[in-house]
Write a protein that holds these residues in place. Structure first.
Motif, PDB file in Angstrom:
ATOM      1  N   GLU A  48       0.842  -1.209   0.000  1.00  0.00           N
ATOM      2  CA  GLU A  48       0.000   0.000   0.000  1.00  0.00           C
ATOM      3  C   GLU A  48       0.879   1.262   0.000  1.00  0.00           C
ATOM      4  O   GLU A  48       0.631   2.208  -0.748  1.00  0.00           O
ATOM      5  N   LEU A  49       1.920   1.272   0.833  1.00  0.00           N
ATOM      6  CA  LEU A  49       2.803   2.447   0.906  1.00  0.00           C
ATOM      7  C   LEU A  49       3.559   2.624  -0.407  1.00  0.00           C
ATOM      8  O   LEU A  49       3.677   3.728  -0.946  1.00  0.00           O
ATOM      9  N   PHE A  50       4.085   1.514  -0.928  1.00  0.00           N
ATOM     10  CA  PHE A  50       4.860   1.549  -2.180  1.00  0.00           C
ATOM     11  C   PHE A  50       4.007   2.129  -3.306  1.00  0.00           C
ATOM     12  O   PHE A  50       4.467   2.961  -4.086  1.00  0.00           O
ATOM     13  N   ASN A  51       2.749   1.700  -3.364  1.00  0.00           N
ATOM     14  CA  ASN A  51       1.852   2.192  -4.416  1.00  0.00           C
ATOM     15  C   ASN A  51       1.527   3.676  -4.271  1.00  0.00           C
ATOM     16  O   ASN A  51       1.072   4.311  -5.205  1.00  0.00           O
ATOM     17  N   LYS A  52       1.760   4.215  -3.068  1.00  0.00           N
ATOM     18  CA  LYS A  52       1.564   5.661  -2.864  1.00  0.00           C
ATOM     19  C   LYS A  52       2.852   6.431  -3.103  1.00  0.00           C
ATOM     20  O   LYS A  52       2.933   7.620  -2.819  1.00  0.00           O
ATOM     21  N   GLY A  53       3.909   5.724  -3.516  1.00  0.00           N
ATOM     22  CA  GLY A  53       5.170   6.401  -3.807  1.00  0.00           C
ATOM     23  C   GLY A  53       6.080   6.581  -2.603  1.00  0.00           C
ATOM     24  O   GLY A  53       7.077   7.305  -2.660  1.00  0.00           O
ATOM     25  N   ILE A  54       5.747   5.917  -1.501  1.00  0.00           N
ATOM     26  CA  ILE A  54       6.587   6.005  -0.290  1.00  0.00           C
ATOM     27  C   ILE A  54       7.771   5.046  -0.449  1.00  0.00           C
ATOM     28  O   ILE A  54       7.600   3.915  -0.911  1.00  0.00           O
ATOM     29  N   LYS A  55       8.960   5.506  -0.051  1.00  0.00           N
ATOM     30  CA  LYS A  55      10.163   4.661  -0.127  1.00  0.00           C
ATOM     31  C   LYS A  55      10.214   3.762   1.106  1.00  0.00           C
ATOM     32  O   LYS A  55      10.284   4.267   2.240  1.00  0.00           O
ATOM     33  N   THR A  56      10.162   2.451   0.875  1.00  0.00           N
ATOM     34  CA  THR A  56      10.053   1.497   1.996  1.00  0.00           C
ATOM     35  C   THR A  56      11.097   0.378   1.882  1.00  0.00           C
ATOM     36  O   THR A  56      11.678   0.162   0.811  1.00  0.00           O
ATOM     37  N   TYR A  57      11.268  -0.347   2.989  1.00  0.00           N
ATOM     38  CA  TYR A  57      12.022  -1.601   2.945  1.00  0.00           C
ATOM     39  C   TYR A  57      11.583  -2.492   4.102  1.00  0.00           C
ATOM     40  O   TYR A  57      11.365  -2.003   5.215  1.00  0.00           O
ATOM     41  N   ILE A  58      11.460  -3.802   3.835  1.00  0.00           N
ATOM     42  CA  ILE A  58      11.089  -4.757   4.892  1.00  0.00           C
ATOM     43  C   ILE A  58      12.319  -5.505   5.388  1.00  0.00           C
ATOM     44  O   ILE A  58      13.110  -6.034   4.597  1.00  0.00           O
ATOM     45  N   LEU A  59      12.489  -5.520   6.705  1.00  0.00           N
ATOM     46  CA  LEU A  59      13.490  -6.381   7.335  1.00  0.00           C
ATOM     47  C   LEU A  59      12.722  -7.538   7.965  1.00  0.00           C
ATOM     48  O   LEU A  59      11.770  -7.309   8.712  1.00  0.00           O
TER      49      LEU A  59
END
Ligand code: PPS
Ligand code: ADP
Length: 200
Positions: A48-59
């Protein structure tokens, strides 16, 4: 010697990176038993965040316990070191301007408190994926509970090692009566104001 390590000041600051990304950076920490739903929910929140253009990463376990922390066991001391290294890694990623999602059993309260010391309170959102041991054992996604009951796995959280539940998590998700979609909405609603940069 620590006193002989003198940090450099680099020209690009955390603030510059946040402004460049057009959002704040912080850590969303998921804690709960194995099979409680941490990875499933973190994955859906990231999408959901990625689709809003937010830069993310999962650990999570795959990129941490098979890599940087492959030397660590599930003893209490090694779990503490596991969480400490993950928090330090998350802190670098916050510095790099990312919204970091971390999904770890993290069963000890003192280890979760230490995350706040490392990344600072303001950058820490705690999500308790609150699923009973009975339900996790019923799901037994990876067959680990069966192995633990058979004595093939030692120190299995919830069976032969403790889980100290958070008492005041920012978000408490009871997955036995909350769908993934509702859980994601609860988390997105909570973090949306935090994404805003100061003076916006
Ligand atoms: N003894 C024991 N106890 C708990 N979990 C075990 C154990 N042995 C292996 N596994 C698998 O390792 C994953 C948990 O690793 P974590 O790094 O999240 O654990 S901890 O935070 O250091 O307690 C956990 O992953 P998740 O199911 O995704 O939670 C398990 O698949
Ligand atoms: N409401 C829910 N939230 C999250 N997972 C759920 C939910 N209901 C059922 N599940 C299932 O529970 C399992 C959780 O596994 P996983 O996300 O790998 O847990 P963890 O990362 O905590 O070990 C998945 O098979 C998922 O489909």
């Amino acid at each position: 010697m620590n006193e002989n390590i003198i940090p450099h000041t680099f020209q690009i600051s955390i603030k510059d990176r946040r402004v460049g990304n057009k959002h704040n950076s912080f850590l969303i920490w998921f804690t709960g038993l194995s099979g409680s739903g941490k990875s499933t929910i973190a994955n859906a929140v990231e999408l959901e965040l990625f689709n809003k253009g937010i830069k993310t990463y999962i650990l999570d376990g795959d990129n941490i316990r098979k890599g940087i922390n492959k030397d660590l066991s599930f003893s209490p001391e090694d779990r503490t070191e596991n969480i400490r290294r993950i928090a330090e890694t998350a802190n670098l990623m916050i510095d790099a301007g990312l919204v970091v999602l971390a999904a770890f059993v993290s069963p000890y309260k003192k280890d979760r408190e230490n995350i706040k010391n490392i990344v600072k309170d303001v950058n820490f959102v705690e999500v308790y994926v609150n699923t009973s041991i009975e339900e996790c054992e019923k799901r037994d996604v990876k067959g680990l509970y069966k192995k633990a009951r058979a004595g093939e796995i030692q120190n299995m959280t919830g069976i032969s090692a403790p889980y100290q539940a958070p008492e005041s998590a920012d978000i408490d998700i009871k997955t036995e009566n909350t769908t993934v979609e509702v859980a994601v909405k609860q988390i997105i609603d909570f973090i949306t104001p935090k994404l805003k940069l100061e003076n916006e």
